[in-house]
Motif scaffolding. Sequence first.
Motif, PDB file in Angstrom:
ATOM      1  N   GLY A  20       9.558 -92.199  50.864  1.00 24.48           N
ATOM      2  CA  GLY A  20       8.524 -91.888  51.804  1.00 24.48           C
ATOM      3  C   GLY A  20       7.470 -91.241  51.010  1.00 24.48           C
ATOM      4  O   GLY A  20       6.573 -90.628  51.842  1.00 24.48           O
ATOM      5  N   ILE A  21       7.084 -91.668  49.838  1.00 29.85           N
ATOM      6  CA  ILE A  21       5.977 -91.032  49.243  1.00 29.85           C
ATOM      7  C   ILE A  21       4.670 -92.120  49.340  1.00 29.85           C
ATOM      8  O   ILE A  21       4.999 -93.362  49.040  1.00 29.85           O
ATOM      9  N   LYS A  22       3.600 -91.747  49.817  1.00 32.67           N
ATOM     10  CA  LYS A  22       2.380 -92.551  49.619  1.00 32.67           C
ATOM     11  C   LYS A  22       1.715 -92.496  48.279  1.00 32.67           C
ATOM     12  O   LYS A  22       1.157 -91.565  47.881  1.00 32.67           O
ATOM     13  N   ASN A  37       5.609 -77.853  47.268  1.00 29.26           N
ATOM     14  CA  ASN A  37       4.684 -78.791  46.704  1.00 29.26           C
ATOM     15  C   ASN A  37       5.151 -80.020  46.856  1.00 29.26           C
ATOM     16  O   ASN A  37       5.071 -81.083  45.728  1.00 29.26           O
ATOM     17  N   VAL A  38       5.775 -80.640  47.722  1.00 27.32           N
ATOM     18  CA  VAL A  38       6.452 -82.035  47.787  1.00 27.32           C
ATOM     19  C   VAL A  38       5.844 -82.442  49.065  1.00 27.32           C
ATOM     20  O   VAL A  38       5.811 -83.830  49.000  1.00 27.32           O
ATOM     21  N   MET A  39       5.714 -81.999  50.251  1.00 26.48           N
ATOM     22  CA  MET A  39       5.440 -82.515  51.371  1.00 26.48           C
ATOM     23  C   MET A  39       4.147 -83.186  51.323  1.00 26.48           C
ATOM     24  O   MET A  39       3.897 -84.198  52.032  1.00 26.48           O
ATOM     25  N   ILE A  40       3.131 -82.750  50.686  1.00 30.05           N
ATOM     26  CA  ILE A  40       1.796 -83.417  50.510  1.00 30.05           C
ATOM     27  C   ILE A  40       1.953 -84.802  49.727  1.00 30.05           C
ATOM     28  O   ILE A  40       1.044 -85.458  50.114  1.00 30.05           O
ATOM     29  N   TYR A  41       2.919 -85.348  49.415  1.00 31.47           N
ATOM     30  CA  TYR A  41       3.036 -86.587  48.953  1.00 31.47           C
ATOM     31  C   TYR A  41       3.730 -87.345  49.850  1.00 31.47           C
ATOM     32  O   TYR A  41       3.898 -88.537  49.664  1.00 31.47           O
ATOM     33  N   PHE A  42       4.129 -87.059  51.108  1.00 33.82           N
ATOM     34  CA  PHE A  42       4.988 -87.706  51.888  1.00 33.82           C
ATOM     35  C   PHE A  42       4.160 -88.175  53.197  1.00 33.82           C
ATOM     36  O   PHE A  42       3.105 -87.546  53.474  1.00 33.82           O
ATOM     37  N   ASP A  43       4.470 -89.379  53.604  1.00 34.97           N
ATOM     38  CA  ASP A  43       3.631 -90.067  55.075  1.00 34.97           C
ATOM     39  C   ASP A  43       4.300 -89.183  56.289  1.00 34.97           C
ATOM     40  O   ASP A  43       5.168 -88.199  55.963  1.00 34.97           O
ATOM     41  N   GLU A  44       3.723 -89.230  57.142  1.00 33.02           N
ATOM     42  CA  GLU A  44       3.852 -88.371  58.509  1.00 33.02           C
ATOM     43  C   GLU A  44       5.356 -88.707  59.064  1.00 33.02           C
ATOM     44  O   GLU A  44       5.818 -87.678  59.256  1.00 33.02           O
ATOM     45  N   SER A  45       5.751 -89.829  59.280  1.00 27.51           N
ATOM     46  CA  SER A  45       7.134 -90.099  59.577  1.00 27.51           C
ATOM     47  C   SER A  45       8.192 -89.443  58.668  1.00 27.51           C
ATOM     48  O   SER A  45       9.201 -88.868  59.385  1.00 27.51           O
ATOM     49  N   THR A  46       7.818 -89.454  57.567  1.00 28.94           N
ATOM     50  CA  THR A  46       8.835 -88.981  56.465  1.00 28.94           C
ATOM     51  C   THR A  46       8.709 -87.304  56.688  1.00 28.94           C
ATOM     52  O   THR A  46       9.928 -86.667  56.591  1.00 28.94           O
TER      53      THR A  46
END
Length: 283
Positions: free
Chosen positions: A21-23, A222-231
């Motif tokens: 789920g990481i962009k 400091n993890v959510m910043i790497y995920f796309d919106e659906s993730t």
Amino acid sequence: MTEITDREFKVFQDMTLKLLGIKLQEHKRTLVISRLSARLRDLKLESFSDYINYLEKSDNAGAELDKFINKITTNETYFFRETQHFDFLANKAFPSIEEKIKSGKKNSLRIWSSACSSGEEPYSIAISALEYFKGMRGVDIKILASDINTDVLKKAQTGQYRREDILKKVPKSLSDKYFQTPSEGIMQVKDEVRRLVTFKRINLLDSRYPLKNRLDIIFCRNVMIYFDESTKKHIMEMFHQNLEDSGFLVIGHSENLFAYTNLFAPMKNTVYSKVLGSRGEQK
């Protein structure tokens, strides 16, 4: 250094998005080259296309996929990072749990460090809990620490860190109390801390999390910043589902949950409380 084509980089972007789920943004191209070049050397492959083919068709593809994930997901962490969150534990979260324990409503504390990396965060939480509840008998403290990266989990389980890193970030009163020195230049978390923490590999994209009980507090910093919106949406809904009604969610300083006010209400210092009622129900 081996060059990477646009097509090859796009394949890695797609794989990382599907698996984690990481962009992977364009500015991560150099990082990808640097980290995956080591796998090319180890496997004696000539190009990233050869590596992609290996990941797709090799008999050892499953094990290599874990190595790929480990290379992509290494993150920085250190003890008592973002000290305001540990102040929140001592001044708000732990007192509210202590009140429930004293009134007989519960006798346990359950915390999940959901992106624990090499273990500094869950051990910091465990030390904080020991410091706060040291005068109370019979409090069952359990901390789940998880990550997708098996390399950092192995390091975390040893509880061993460079002495200079410990002395730089951990107050001396706590390092003297909760660490030992098994060898020169190395300090190890003592057993009384380590026994509170259970390490497990968990992918936050999973449809179900292997949790036995609801949690009082979840750390996901400091993890959510790497995920796309659906993730992000999936993870927030899962966290909401697995938190106690009075539970708290702690995120990183550069993150916010403005898009999820139906699930979590802001408190302060990137700490959120669970929203109850129809607004917080799963869609």
